[in-house]
Motif scaffolding. Structure first.
Motif, short mmCIF file in Angstrom:
data_model
loop_
_atom_site.label_atom_id
_atom_site.label_comp_id
_atom_site.label_asym_id
_atom_site.label_seq_id
_atom_site.Cartn_x
_atom_site.Cartn_y
_atom_site.Cartn_z
N PRO A 40 82.02 71.53 90.77
CA PRO A 40 81.18 72.73 90.69
C PRO A 40 80.72 73.26 92.05
O PRO A 40 80.33 74.44 92.14
N ALA A 41 80.78 72.46 93.10
CA ALA A 41 80.22 72.88 94.39
C ALA A 41 81.21 72.80 95.54
O ALA A 41 80.80 72.80 96.69
N GLY A 42 82.50 72.77 95.24
CA GLY A 42 83.49 72.73 96.31
C GLY A 42 84.77 72.06 95.87
O GLY A 42 84.87 71.53 94.76
N THR A 43 85.75 72.10 96.77
CA THR A 43 87.06 71.51 96.52
C THR A 43 87.33 70.44 97.56
O THR A 43 87.01 70.61 98.75
N LEU A 44 87.94 69.34 97.13
CA LEU A 44 88.27 68.23 98.01
C LEU A 44 89.78 68.09 98.11
O LEU A 44 90.49 68.17 97.10
N VAL A 45 90.27 67.87 99.33
CA VAL A 45 91.72 67.78 99.58
C VAL A 45 91.98 66.52 100.38
O VAL A 45 91.30 66.27 101.39
N GLY A 46 92.97 65.74 99.95
CA GLY A 46 93.31 64.54 100.70
C GLY A 46 94.23 63.63 99.92
O GLY A 46 94.79 64.02 98.89
N PRO A 47 94.37 62.39 100.35
CA PRO A 47 95.26 61.45 99.66
C PRO A 47 94.61 60.89 98.40
O PRO A 47 93.38 60.78 98.31
N ASP A 48 95.44 60.53 97.46
CA ASP A 48 94.97 59.91 96.22
C ASP A 48 94.89 58.40 96.43
O ASP A 48 95.74 57.63 95.98
N ASN A 49 93.85 57.98 97.16
CA ASN A 49 93.66 56.55 97.43
C ASN A 49 92.22 56.11 97.22
O ASN A 49 91.82 55.06 97.70
N GLY A 50 91.45 56.91 96.50
CA GLY A 50 90.05 56.60 96.25
C GLY A 50 89.07 57.23 97.21
O GLY A 50 87.86 57.19 97.00
N LEU A 51 89.58 57.86 98.26
CA LEU A 51 88.74 58.42 99.32
C LEU A 51 87.83 59.54 98.83
O LEU A 51 86.71 59.70 99.33
N LEU A 52 88.27 60.34 97.87
CA LEU A 52 87.60 61.59 97.52
C LEU A 52 86.64 61.50 96.34
O LEU A 52 85.83 62.41 96.14
N LEU A 53 86.71 60.43 95.56
CA LEU A 53 86.05 60.47 94.26
C LEU A 53 84.54 60.38 94.33
O LEU A 53 83.83 61.03 93.54
N ASP A 54 83.99 59.60 95.23
CA ASP A 54 82.52 59.57 95.33
C ASP A 54 81.99 60.92 95.79
O ASP A 54 80.92 61.37 95.35
N ALA A 55 82.73 61.59 96.66
CA ALA A 55 82.31 62.93 97.08
C ALA A 55 82.37 63.91 95.92
O ALA A 55 81.53 64.80 95.81
N ALA A 56 83.39 63.77 95.06
CA ALA A 56 83.46 64.64 93.89
C ALA A 56 82.23 64.47 93.01
O ALA A 56 81.65 65.45 92.51
N GLU A 57 81.79 63.23 92.83
CA GLU A 57 80.57 62.99 92.05
C GLU A 57 79.36 63.61 92.73
O GLU A 57 78.48 64.18 92.08
N ALA A 58 79.31 63.50 94.06
CA ALA A 58 78.18 64.06 94.81
C ALA A 58 78.13 65.58 94.72
O ALA A 58 77.06 66.19 94.90
N LEU A 59 79.26 66.21 94.44
CA LEU A 59 79.33 67.67 94.33
C LEU A 59 79.24 68.15 92.88
O LEU A 59 79.55 69.30 92.59
N GLY A 60 78.83 67.26 92.00
CA GLY A 60 78.59 67.68 90.62
C GLY A 60 79.56 67.14 89.61
O GLY A 60 79.42 67.41 88.41
N GLY A 61 80.57 66.40 90.04
CA GLY A 61 81.53 65.80 89.12
C GLY A 61 82.87 66.50 89.14
O GLY A 61 82.98 67.69 89.40
N LEU A 62 83.89 65.76 88.83
CA LEU A 62 85.25 66.26 88.85
C LEU A 62 85.49 67.21 87.68
O LEU A 62 85.21 66.89 86.53
N THR A 63 86.03 68.40 87.98
CA THR A 63 86.34 69.36 86.91
C THR A 63 87.83 69.64 86.79
O THR A 63 88.26 70.31 85.86
N GLY A 64 88.63 69.15 87.73
CA GLY A 64 90.07 69.35 87.66
C GLY A 64 90.74 68.70 88.85
O GLY A 64 90.11 68.40 89.86
N ALA A 65 92.05 68.46 88.73
CA ALA A 65 92.81 67.84 89.81
C ALA A 65 94.25 68.32 89.76
O ALA A 65 94.82 68.52 88.68
N VAL A 66 94.85 68.55 90.93
CA VAL A 66 96.26 68.92 91.02
C VAL A 66 96.93 68.06 92.07
O VAL A 66 96.29 67.57 93.02
N GLU A 67 98.23 67.87 91.91
CA GLU A 67 99.04 67.21 92.94
C GLU A 67 99.63 68.28 93.85
O GLU A 67 100.10 69.32 93.38
#
Length: 290
Positions: free
Chosen positions: A82-109
């Motif tokens: 809800p508050a931004g988009t995260l870009v990077g490798p799929d290795n666990g790096l991004l998921l805590d930030a996704a929660e901090a930004l309101g939760g994951l709403t979608g994902a693409v490869e």
């Protein structure tokens, strides 16, 4: 706005190359460098820094690259929140930030070749994949054009850091050590609140696997010492050179030394298990003077 968080360091041209790709595609885009001094390959540290920083940045696209699996079959991804988009490798790096930004709403490869560099290096996806994707997203291109949607449940997740409540306190894993040597524990600050004005800190020497963590997830814990620590609000609540346990700016329990380096004093590192309790007998700790 595009933010960058990496382990690229400042001695080479890696960061400048990412800046260049972004600004060639969007000269008016603003770039915020969160840090490029994440310890090389330390995905957990990078994820913690990212998650604790992004809530205070302007809405935008956040690129994070701590990527020891670059060039392998690990996916490049973009995650919407809800508050931004995260870009990077799929290795666990991004998921805590996704929660901090309101939760994951979608994902693409990230598979659309038109969004990537004409030639993608096997070892520099920050420049050739993540930077051009971030620039296009920041300029308003829709996420669905970056590649196919993927099931959020298929994203790689890091093992949860250990936190265990005890009758007289808690056991928690050292999550990060910052530039000042402050030791941030995985425990939320409210676990410290009910403890008295002075607490005891010691290594937790139990079996990590039995505690719910893989043995290889951090360094082996030491043993044989216990340290009395001031339970305070800030560094100055302890005498100069003394330890203080407090709530840090991220809302977690931290151990600090007023004017010193807590991680060196206690000889701990990320992954170490520490027990914090409100009663006990003080023994000798690393660096403790008789």
């Amino acid at each position: 706005m595009v933010s960058l968080t990496t382990d690229y360091g400042l001695a080479d041209g890696f960061v400048a190359a990412c800046h260049g790709v972004i600004t060639r595609l969007g000269p008016a885009l603003r770039i915020i460098d969160v840090t490029h001094l994440v310890p090389p390959g330390d995905v957990r540290r990078g994820g913690a820094v990212l998650a604790q920083t992004v809530p205070y940045l302007p809405p935008g696209v956040h690129v994070a690259v701590v990527d020891p699996g670059v060039g392998t079959n690990r996916r490049g991804v973009a995650l919407s929140t809800p508050a931004g988009t995260l870009v990077g490798p799929d290795n666990g790096l991004l998921l805590d930030a996704a929660e901090a930004l309101g939760g994951l709403t979608g994902a693409v490869e990230l598979t659309n070749p038109r969004w990537l560099a004409p030639r993608v290096s096997a070892t520099f996806h920050g420049r050739d994949v993540f930077a051009p994707v971030a620039a296009r997203l920041a300029l308003g291109a829709p996420l669905v054009e970056a590649g196919p949607a993927i099931d959020p449940e298929s994203l790689v997740r890091l093992p949860a850091p250990l936190v265990r409540r005890l009758p007289d306190g808690f056991v928690a894993e050292v999550l990060t050590v910052d530039h000042f040597g402050n030791v941030q524990l995985a425990a939320p600050a409210e676990l410290l609140d009910p403890l008295p004005a002075r607490v005891r800190v010691s290594p937790e020497t139990g079996d990590r696997t039995a505690c719910g963590l893989a043995a290889e997830s951090g360094p082996r814990d030491g043993g044989g010492w216990e340290r009395e620590v001031v339970h305070g609000r800030t560094f100055g609540d302890a005498p100069v050179g003394a330890l203080v346990a407090h709530a840090d700016s991220a809302g977690r329990v931290a151990l600090s030394v007023n004017g010193g380096h807590a991680a060196e004093l206690l000889a701990v590192a990320p992954g170490t298990l520490l027990r914090v309790r409100g009663s006990g007998v003080v023994g000798d700790a690393p660096g403790q003077q008789a």
